[in-house]
Write a protein that holds these residues in place. Structure first.
Motif, PDB file in Angstrom:
ATOM      1  N   TYR A  88       0.993  -1.114   0.002  1.00 25.34           N
ATOM      2  CA  TYR A  88       0.062  -0.022  -0.086  1.00 25.34           C
ATOM      3  C   TYR A  88       0.712   1.125   0.014  1.00 25.34           C
ATOM      4  O   TYR A  88       1.436   1.700   1.134  1.00 25.34           O
ATOM      5  N   ASN A  89       1.113   1.809  -1.275  1.00 28.13           N
ATOM      6  CA  ASN A  89       1.921   3.032  -1.223  1.00 28.13           C
ATOM      7  C   ASN A  89       0.718   4.242  -1.145  1.00 28.13           C
ATOM      8  O   ASN A  89      -0.467   4.207  -1.503  1.00 28.13           O
ATOM      9  N   GLN A  90       1.236   5.345  -1.242  1.00 34.01           N
ATOM     10  CA  GLN A  90       0.532   6.758  -1.260  1.00 34.01           C
ATOM     11  C   GLN A  90      -0.420   6.708  -2.563  1.00 34.01           C
ATOM     12  O   GLN A  90      -1.757   7.103  -2.391  1.00 34.01           O
ATOM     13  N   GLU A  91      -0.041   6.330  -3.385  1.00 32.43           N
ATOM     14  CA  GLU A  91      -0.743   6.470  -4.850  1.00 32.43           C
ATOM     15  C   GLU A  91      -2.068   5.553  -4.752  1.00 32.43           C
ATOM     16  O   GLU A  91      -3.160   5.972  -4.910  1.00 32.43           O
ATOM     17  N   LEU A  92      -1.864   4.199  -4.166  1.00 34.30           N
ATOM     18  CA  LEU A  92      -2.916   3.459  -4.093  1.00 34.30           C
ATOM     19  C   LEU A  92      -4.000   3.804  -3.009  1.00 34.30           C
ATOM     20  O   LEU A  92      -5.007   3.711  -3.431  1.00 34.30           O
ATOM     21  N   LEU A  93      -3.384   4.248  -1.911  1.00 33.90           N
ATOM     22  CA  LEU A  93      -4.388   4.830  -0.856  1.00 33.90           C
ATOM     23  C   LEU A  93      -5.153   5.977  -1.563  1.00 33.90           C
ATOM     24  O   LEU A  93      -6.145   5.823  -1.288  1.00 33.90           O
ATOM     25  N   ASN A  94      -4.371   6.638  -2.184  1.00 34.88           N
ATOM     26  CA  ASN A  94      -5.321   7.960  -2.652  1.00 34.88           C
ATOM     27  C   ASN A  94      -6.281   7.300  -3.808  1.00 34.88           C
ATOM     28  O   ASN A  94      -7.496   7.908  -3.795  1.00 34.88           O
ATOM     29  N   LYS A  95      -6.150   6.424  -4.698  1.00 33.47           N
ATOM     30  CA  LYS A  95      -6.994   5.831  -5.508  1.00 33.47           C
ATOM     31  C   LYS A  95      -8.296   5.282  -4.735  1.00 33.47           C
ATOM     32  O   LYS A  95      -9.390   5.472  -5.121  1.00 33.47           O
ATOM     33  N   ILE A  96      -8.023   4.697  -3.440  1.00 32.27           N
ATOM     34  CA  ILE A  96      -9.096   4.025  -2.838  1.00 32.27           C
ATOM     35  C   ILE A  96      -9.902   5.298  -2.015  1.00 32.27           C
ATOM     36  O   ILE A  96     -11.002   5.262  -2.084  1.00 32.27           O
ATOM     37  N   TYR A  97      -9.162   6.184  -1.522  1.00 34.47           N
ATOM     38  CA  TYR A  97      -9.639   7.552  -1.001  1.00 34.47           C
ATOM     39  C   TYR A  97     -10.743   7.998  -2.303  1.00 34.47           C
ATOM     40  O   TYR A  97     -11.848   8.582  -1.708  1.00 34.47           O
ATOM     41  N   GLU A  98     -10.117   8.433  -3.074  1.00 32.85           N
ATOM     42  CA  GLU A  98     -10.926   8.949  -4.233  1.00 32.85           C
ATOM     43  C   GLU A  98     -12.273   8.452  -4.778  1.00 32.85           C
ATOM     44  O   GLU A  98     -13.323   8.787  -4.745  1.00 32.85           O
ATOM     45  N   GLN A  99     -12.141   6.796  -4.741  1.00 32.81           N
ATOM     46  CA  GLN A  99     -13.190   5.989  -4.987  1.00 32.81           C
ATOM     47  C   GLN A  99     -14.278   5.997  -3.970  1.00 32.81           C
ATOM     48  O   GLN A  99     -15.648   6.144  -4.097  1.00 32.81           O
ATOM     49  N   LEU A 100     -14.000   5.973  -2.663  1.00 31.27           N
ATOM     50  CA  LEU A 100     -14.611   6.107  -1.347  1.00 31.27           C
ATOM     51  C   LEU A 100     -15.391   7.474  -1.368  1.00 31.27           C
ATOM     52  O   LEU A 100     -16.644   7.463  -1.157  1.00 31.27           O
ATOM     53  N   ALA A 101     -14.729   8.554  -1.869  1.00 31.32           N
ATOM     54  CA  ALA A 101     -15.372   9.899  -1.616  1.00 31.32           C
ATOM     55  C   ALA A 101     -16.410  10.203  -2.963  1.00 31.32           C
ATOM     56  O   ALA A 101     -17.367  10.846  -2.777  1.00 31.32           O
ATOM     57  N   LEU A 102     -16.324   9.252  -3.785  1.00 32.19           N
ATOM     58  CA  LEU A 102     -17.469   9.172  -5.074  1.00 32.19           C
ATOM     59  C   LEU A 102     -18.420   8.386  -4.659  1.00 32.19           C
ATOM     60  O   LEU A 102     -19.328   8.162  -5.247  1.00 32.19           O
ATOM     61  N   GLY A 103     -18.545   8.033  -3.363  1.00 29.26           N
ATOM     62  CA  GLY A 103     -19.719   7.132  -2.803  1.00 29.26           C
ATOM     63  C   GLY A 103     -19.681   5.581  -3.113  1.00 29.26           C
ATOM     64  O   GLY A 103     -20.376   4.886  -2.830  1.00 29.26           O
ATOM     65  N   ASN A 104     -18.405   5.049  -3.710  1.00 28.16           N
ATOM     66  CA  ASN A 104     -18.138   3.617  -3.881  1.00 28.16           C
ATOM     67  C   ASN A 104     -17.968   2.921  -2.553  1.00 28.16           C
ATOM     68  O   ASN A 104     -17.268   3.603  -1.686  1.00 28.16           O
ATOM     69  N   SER A 105     -18.292   1.505  -2.347  1.00 29.63           N
ATOM     70  CA  SER A 105     -18.359   0.920  -1.141  1.00 29.63           C
ATOM     71  C   SER A 105     -16.529   0.649  -0.956  1.00 29.63           C
ATOM     72  O   SER A 105     -15.919   0.145  -2.065  1.00 29.63           O
ATOM     73  N   ILE A 106     -16.049   0.270   0.021  1.00 29.60           N
ATOM     74  CA  ILE A 106     -14.798  -0.180   0.233  1.00 29.60           C
ATOM     75  C   ILE A 106     -14.706  -1.415  -0.373  1.00 29.60           C
ATOM     76  O   ILE A 106     -13.776  -1.976  -1.010  1.00 29.60           O
ATOM     77  N   LYS A 107     -15.686  -2.371  -0.275  1.00 26.83           N
ATOM     78  CA  LYS A 107     -15.680  -3.624  -0.627  1.00 26.83           C
ATOM     79  C   LYS A 107     -15.558  -3.713  -2.213  1.00 26.83           C
ATOM     80  O   LYS A 107     -14.780  -4.384  -2.617  1.00 26.83           O
ATOM     81  N   SER A 108     -16.141  -2.759  -2.901  1.00 28.04           N
ATOM     82  CA  SER A 108     -16.228  -2.687  -4.485  1.00 28.04           C
ATOM     83  C   SER A 108     -14.782  -2.041  -4.957  1.00 28.04           C
ATOM     84  O   SER A 108     -14.150  -2.649  -5.821  1.00 28.04           O
ATOM     85  N   VAL A 109     -14.299  -1.252  -4.013  1.00 27.89           N
ATOM     86  CA  VAL A 109     -13.185  -0.678  -4.624  1.00 27.89           C
ATOM     87  C   VAL A 109     -11.890  -1.602  -4.254  1.00 27.89           C
ATOM     88  O   VAL A 109     -10.872  -1.588  -5.148  1.00 27.89           O
TER      89      VAL A 109
END
Length: 64
Positions: free
Chosen positions: A3-24
Motif C-alpha cells: 500500500y503506497n500513497q498512490e494506491l491509498l489515494n485511489k482508494i480514498y478517491e473512489q470512496l469519496a465518490l460513494g463507492n463501497s470499500i468492498k467494491s473498491v
C-alpha cells in the motif's frame, strides 16, 4: 500488494465518490483483511478512510 500513497489515494478517491470499500478493494484486487490491518497499524490511514467515506455519503446525498 504494498500500500503506497498512490494506491491509498485511489482508494480514498473512489470512496469519496460513494463507492463501497468492498467494491473498491475488489476492483484493485486487494483484500479487506490487508487493508483493515493497515488501518490498525497506521491511524492516519484510518483517519483518511473515515474522511473519504463521509465525503462519499455527502456526495451521494447531494444527488437526491
Amino acid at each position: 500488494m504494498k500500500y503506497n500513497q498512490e494506491l491509498l489515494n485511489k482508494i480514498y478517491e473512489q470512496l469519496a465518490l460513494g463507492n463501497s470499500i468492498k467494491s473498491v478493494l475488489k476492483d484493485l484486487n486487494l483484500s479487506w483483511e490487508g487493508f483493515r490491518q493497515l488501518m490498525h497499524k497506521k491511524p492516519k490511514v484510518r483517519q483518511e478512510y473515515e474522511l473519504a467515506k463521509q465525503d462519499g455519503v455527502d456526495y451521494l446525498l447531494s444527488e437526491s
